[in-house]
Design an enzyme around this catalytic site. Structure first.
Site, mmCIF file in Angstrom:
data_model
loop_
_atom_site.group_PDB
_atom_site.id
_atom_site.type_symbol
_atom_site.label_atom_id
_atom_site.label_comp_id
_atom_site.label_asym_id
_atom_site.label_seq_id
_atom_site.Cartn_x
_atom_site.Cartn_y
_atom_site.Cartn_z
ATOM 1 N N CYS A 70 0.858 -1.180 0.000
ATOM 2 C CA CYS A 70 0.000 0.000 0.000
ATOM 3 C C CYS A 70 0.890 1.224 0.000
ATOM 4 C CB CYS A 70 -0.898 -0.027 1.246
ATOM 5 S SG CYS A 70 -1.864 1.472 1.524
ATOM 6 N N CYS A 182 -1.720 3.699 -6.512
ATOM 7 C CA CYS A 182 -2.462 3.025 -5.442
ATOM 8 C C CYS A 182 -2.640 1.581 -5.871
ATOM 9 C CB CYS A 182 -3.819 3.690 -5.224
ATOM 10 S SG CYS A 182 -4.931 2.780 -4.118
#
Length: 260
Positions: A70, A182
């Site tokens: 992440c 992302c």
């Protein structure tokens, strides 16, 4: 040997999927912080505390290495995690550097798509300042895309209209690379590729992250490669329905049959 993967939700499965292809003889445990997904709209301090709590849970499974799959979690907590734990910890950052290098000779710009929280972090500004000498990098937050992914929303018409509305202010002829900053966003890479002009390439950090993971395992002498690619899926809420959703998403990535 067991490698832990962590993300707020489904996004890190795109990185895990890459690891399963490139390192098929390791075993994996994936933890999603379903108590707090999405991270994007939350404060930095709150998100950091959520991450540390979730990783403490994951460490109870005696993992040998950890991938923070992440970009937001990496920018907020990877330094603290490396101070806390002795195992190899691999983080992620938007693939701005390779994108800039690929575009350096073309005169084209780079567009980074990421969450608002990632784009606000000092780590991101430092990265762009370090590699973007020509001032060719632009940034665009797409927070709704995380929500779509978490809902397994892959309606082709709806997502295409969303991309078109967000990209409308940009002259795409000026751009040569779009960076998916992302880990949720690669679920939509094929659809984005269909609608972008053919001269625009798409890059994300998954391949580079897995290469760093493989190199780190060898450096630490823990690349036993005696597993069978088993995957244990966990979530901080203990919600079995979400675990089933993760399995569905991972199967979709493996089969590439996503859009409806």
């Amino acid at each position: 040997m067991t490698i832990g993967f962590f993300d707020s939700g489904l996004g890190g499965l795109t990185v895990l999927s890459e690891a399963l292809r490139k390192l098929p003889h390791e075993d994996y445990i994936y933890m999603a912080d379903t108590l707090h997904v999405p991270y994007g709209p939350k404060s930095k301090d709150d998100v950091q505390s959520y991450i540390l709590e979730a990783i403490e849970m994951l460490m109870q499974y005696h993992i040998d290495a950890l991938v923070i799959a992440c970009n937001t979690a990496t920018s907020i907590a990877v330094a603290e995690l490396r101070d806390m734990y002795a195992i190899p910890i691999i983080g992620m950052e938007p693939a701005v550097k390779p994108a800039v290098e690929m575009n350096r000779a073309t005169g084209k710009r780079v567009l980074v798509l990421a969450t608002q929280l990632t784009l606000q972090q000092e780590k991101y500004y430092a990265l762009v300042s370090r590699v973007d000498e020509q001032g060719i990098v632009d940034s665009l937050p797409l927070p709704e895309l995380v929500q779509f992914c978490e809902a397994l929303q892959f309606d082709k018409r709806m997502i295409t209209e969303y991309f078109r509305s967000k990209l409308a202010p940009y002259n795409l002829n000026d751009y040569g690379i779009v960076v998916l900053g992302c880990t949720h966003y690669p679920f939509y890479a094929d659809l984005l590729r269909e609608m972008l002009p053919p001269h625009i390439g798409i890059v994300d950090g998954s391949a580079g992250t897995v290469r760093r993971l493989a190199a780190m395992l060898h450096r630490y002498g823990i690349a036993e490669s005696q597993g069978n690619g088993s995957v244990k899926l966990l979530c901080t809420s203990g919600d079995q329905a979400y675990v089933n959703k993760m399995r569905t998403a991972l199967d979709l990535l493996a089969g590439n049959t996503i859009y409806t």
